[in-house]
Design an enzyme around this catalytic site. Structure first.
Site, PDB file in Angstrom:
ATOM      1  N   LYS A 254       0.821  -1.215   0.000  1.00 40.85           N
ATOM      2  CA  LYS A 254       0.000   0.000   0.000  1.00 40.85           C
ATOM      3  C   LYS A 254       0.854   1.265   0.000  1.00 40.85           C
ATOM      4  O   LYS A 254       0.387   2.327  -0.404  1.00 40.85           O
ATOM      5  CB  LYS A 254      -0.966  -0.021   1.173  1.00 40.85           C
ATOM      6  CG  LYS A 254      -2.036  -1.095   0.978  1.00 40.85           C
ATOM      7  CD  LYS A 254      -3.106  -1.105   2.049  1.00 40.85           C
ATOM      8  CE  LYS A 254      -4.226  -2.055   1.680  1.00 40.85           C
ATOM      9  NZ  LYS A 254      -3.803  -3.476   1.694  1.00 40.85           N
TER      10      LYS A 254
HETATM   11  C1  LIG Z   1      -4.372  -4.491   0.923  1.00 50.35           C
HETATM   12  C2  LIG Z   1      -3.585  -5.742   0.767  1.00 50.35           C
HETATM   13  C3  LIG Z   1      -3.928  -6.730  -0.203  1.00 50.35           C
HETATM   14  C4  LIG Z   1      -5.167  -6.614  -1.080  1.00 50.35           C
HETATM   15  O1  LIG Z   1      -5.070  -5.625  -2.068  1.00 50.35           O
HETATM   16  P1  LIG Z   1      -6.401  -5.044  -2.763  1.00 50.35           P
HETATM   17  O2  LIG Z   1      -5.951  -3.921  -3.612  1.00 50.35           O
HETATM   18  O3  LIG Z   1      -7.297  -4.607  -1.629  1.00 50.35           O
HETATM   19  O4  LIG Z   1      -6.999  -6.159  -3.544  1.00 50.35           O
HETATM   20  C5  LIG Z   1      -3.121  -7.843  -0.305  1.00 50.35           C
HETATM   21  N1  LIG Z   1      -2.038  -8.014   0.505  1.00 50.35           N
HETATM   22  C6  LIG Z   1      -1.685  -7.105   1.428  1.00 50.35           C
HETATM   23  C7  LIG Z   1      -0.495  -7.367   2.282  1.00 50.35           C
HETATM   24  C8  LIG Z   1      -2.433  -5.932   1.589  1.00 50.35           C
HETATM   25  O5  LIG Z   1      -2.080  -5.036   2.533  1.00 50.35           O
END
Ligand SMILES: *Cc1c(COP(=O)(O)O)cnc(C)c1O
Length: 462
Positions: free
Chosen positions: A111
């Site tokens: 993120k």
């Molecule tokens: C947020 C997240 C995801 C999922 O991603 P999306 O864009 O919500 O599909 C997968 N793995 C981790 C570690 C995350 O923090």
């Protein structure tokens, strides 16, 4: 570039307005009105670029002339200077696997790729156009810390981040509460995550309060997050293909809110040579069931070893419905009304066939996740985080596959212990965290105590 709403209820807006608006005022999500086309010559030219230069090229058509090129370049440089790896998102060979490591940012989860950029973008737009933004959110893990690191120390922005007291992992709590910048306000709510989320919703529903204190959100529906995530699909393709436009690459994507894999879908629609996009889910398999059956139906949320993917409704799915139906906002609106009233929606056979052509989808159990961590560790001495393991397992033995690694394993050490009986080594971003001083306010689980806190903090000019 203009943006419209998936529900068709707003006049088109430009890039800056789309970013600051977050959710469209008609309740829909913002989408670009047309997609740029990437041709073979462009792909060849892009394939030699480093991450930051590539980001500038990929983003430019979406930003249009709203931000001068040199300013956009500076925003991108600043955003990725915080990453601990010179390649930003390095592609590494792990035995037979190719792993795109997206976790070298300040909070060790993917993120950061989007939220480091979004924080700088917000600051830039607010300085230029005036105004301020007070971000308010509730978190059960990754998003909160990435959002805090995205805006810490930024002018004209404050962040109030709620977490359920004592109910998030110690490392994730420390990541948030050890940020001491004056514009960061951590709040431990005496209640559950649902309580925290309900309080934030109540604040946003109090429209006079929301407008008096310029409340905003950084959730996964912000268009700039999708945009920033498109870059690494192109980057990985270029590394695998050496710039040959005939060479196609597939991606295995650990999926929760559908933001990450949707960015890959847009890159593919623009002409980036992507073959299969694999939507990898855990036991929370609403998206897998949709690809299998054409029915999107809301079920229970289960707790799994990959908690960032424990979702019931994938907030970016609405954007996909819009593109699946060729921009027919009326159709999207009626599908979503059905979902709202019945808890399920169904696309017709022709659109279901298209969805199956767009995505493969595989649900992976906790037992399979642990087994995958074990296997990869035994075969290649590499520790996958549980989310990444879900993607690797779902990808199977597909050729020319890149698996997205969405978090550093040390953030999810309990799963690592269960799988291989040892700790994942801490990356620099997490070292010494438990010894740092912290600041955090405890509040009772209600909207009034939070409102009083926000009022008092912002009146002091904090
Ligand atoms: C947020 C997240 C995801 C999922 O991603 P999306 O864009 O919500 O599909 C997968 N793995 C981790 C570690 C995350 O923090």
């Amino acid at each position: 570039m203009q943006y419209s709403s998936t529900r068709g209820g707003i006049a088109p807006v430009g890039f800056a307005e789309a970013v600051l608006m977050g959710l469209a005022t008609d309740g829909g999500l913002l989408v670009p009105t047309d997609l740029p086309c990437v041709d073979a010559a462009t792909l060849r030219a892009w394939s030699g670029l480093g991450f930051q230069d590539l980001a500038l090229e990929v983003m430019t058509p979406f930003v249009g002339d709203e931000i001068p090129r040199e300013d956009l370049r500076a925003l991108i440089e600043r955003s990725y200077a915080t990453f601990a790896h010179p390649a930003v998102t390095p592609l590494v060979e792990v035995g037979d696997l190719r792993i795109l490591e997206l976790f070298h940012g300040p909070t060790a989860a993917f993120k950061d790729v989007a939220l480091q950029f979004l924080g700088n973008l917000f600051e830039y737009l607010l300085a230029r156009d005036g105004g301020e933004l007070n971000i308010c959110g509730a978190t059960s893990g990754d998003t909160g810390s990435a959002a805090i690191y995205g805006v810490r120390g930024k002018a004209r922005i404050s962040i109030f981040m709620l977490h359920p007291k004592g109910r998030i992992s110690p490392i994730q709590e420390r990541q948030m509460t050890s940020v001491l910048d004056a514009n960061v306000h951590n709040i431990a709510v005496k209640g559950s995550f649902d309580d925290a989320q309900r309080i934030v919703k109540e604040l946003f529903n109090d429209l006079p309060f929301k407008s008096e204190f310029s409340l905003g959100a950084v959730n996964s529906i912000n268009w700039a997050r999708i945009l920033a995530q498109m870059v690494y699909y192109v980057f990985a393709w270029a590394r695998c293909s050496a710039g040959d436009p005939q060479r196609r690459v597939s991606f295995a994507v650990p999926t929760g809110n559908f933001g990450d894999v949707f960015a890959g879908y847009l890159a593919k629609r623009m002409g980036v040579p992507i073959d299969r996009l694999i939507v990898a889910t855990n036991r929370n398999d609403i998206l897998t069931r949709f690809v299998d059956t054409g029915v999107y139906s809301v079920g229970d949320v289960y707790q799994t070893l990959s908690p960032a993917m424990d979702i019931q409704i994938a907030s970016n799915f609405e954007r996909y419905l819009y593109f699946l139906h060729d921009g027919d906002a009326g159709k999207v609106r009626s599908l979503l009304e059905t979902l709202q009233s019945t808890g399920r929606l169904e696309v017709d056979a022709a659109h279901h066939a298209r969805a199956r052509a767009d995505f493969d989808a595989v649900a992976v159990s906790d037992a399979e996740t642990l087994e995958q961590i074990r296997q990869t560790y035994a075969a290649a001495d590499y520790i996958l985080c549980p989310h990444t393991a879900v993607g690797v397992k779902a990808g199977g033995a597909l050729e020319d596959l890149v698996c997205l690694a969405t978090a550093h394993p040390a953030k999810f050490n309990e799963a690592i212990q269960l799988a291989i009986g040892r700790d994942a080594p801490l990356p620099p971003a997490l070292q010494g965290l438990m010894d740092l001083p912290t600041r955090c306010l405890e509040l009772d689980a209600g909207a009034e105590p939070l409102k009083a806190h926000i009022r008092e903090t912002l009146k002091d000019g904090g």
